[in-house]
Design a protein around this motif. Sequence first.
Motif, mmCIF file in Angstrom:
data_model
loop_
_atom_site.group_PDB
_atom_site.id
_atom_site.type_symbol
_atom_site.label_atom_id
_atom_site.label_comp_id
_atom_site.label_asym_id
_atom_site.label_seq_id
_atom_site.Cartn_x
_atom_site.Cartn_y
_atom_site.Cartn_z
ATOM 1 N N PHE A 16 -2.694 1.720 7.396
ATOM 2 C CA PHE A 16 -1.805 1.833 6.784
ATOM 3 C C PHE A 16 -0.429 3.335 6.926
ATOM 4 C CE2 PHE A 16 -6.239 1.190 4.526
ATOM 5 C CZ PHE A 16 -5.449 0.370 3.397
ATOM 6 N N GLU A 17 0.421 3.190 6.495
ATOM 7 C CA GLU A 17 1.485 4.450 6.499
ATOM 8 C C GLU A 17 2.129 4.813 5.072
ATOM 9 O OE1 GLU A 17 4.812 2.656 8.870
ATOM 10 O OE2 GLU A 17 3.352 1.457 10.600
ATOM 11 N N TRP A 18 2.452 6.458 5.754
ATOM 12 C CA TRP A 18 2.865 6.936 4.431
ATOM 13 C C TRP A 18 3.247 8.230 4.735
ATOM 14 C CZ3 TRP A 18 -2.430 7.892 6.660
ATOM 15 C CH2 TRP A 18 -2.646 8.619 6.189
ATOM 16 N N THR A 23 2.541 13.113 0.492
ATOM 17 C CA THR A 23 1.083 12.789 0.131
ATOM 18 C C THR A 23 -0.164 13.167 0.713
ATOM 19 O OG1 THR A 23 2.107 10.983 -1.042
ATOM 20 C CG2 THR A 23 -0.674 11.028 -1.042
ATOM 21 N N LEU A 26 -3.821 12.464 0.622
ATOM 22 C CA LEU A 26 -4.324 10.104 1.318
ATOM 23 C C LEU A 26 -5.081 10.416 2.579
ATOM 24 C CD1 LEU A 26 -4.041 7.319 0.343
ATOM 25 C CD2 LEU A 26 -2.570 7.610 1.874
#
Length: 79
Positions: A16-18, A23, A26
């Motif tokens: 997952f990338e964010w 955020t 997360l």
Amino acid sequence: MSRLSRQRELGVPEAFEWLAEVTPSLRGRIEEAGLLVAERPLMVLDPHHPLPPQRLPHGVTIRALDAGDPALPAVLALP
């Protein structure tokens, strides 16, 4: 079924990338799911120090898309 469960079922890499700056909460959720977090710096160009134009490889073109461009759904699906 969660996205992570589906990835595991299909045997695809779990990633997952964010933007942690957007955020930060997360990270804990990702770690609770048993995934490792690899921090990468957010690469941003300084608008006061623009890069000189770069030569593109043979056969490569770049163009800007607007909301009405029929290629937009395919481009958004790529990442």
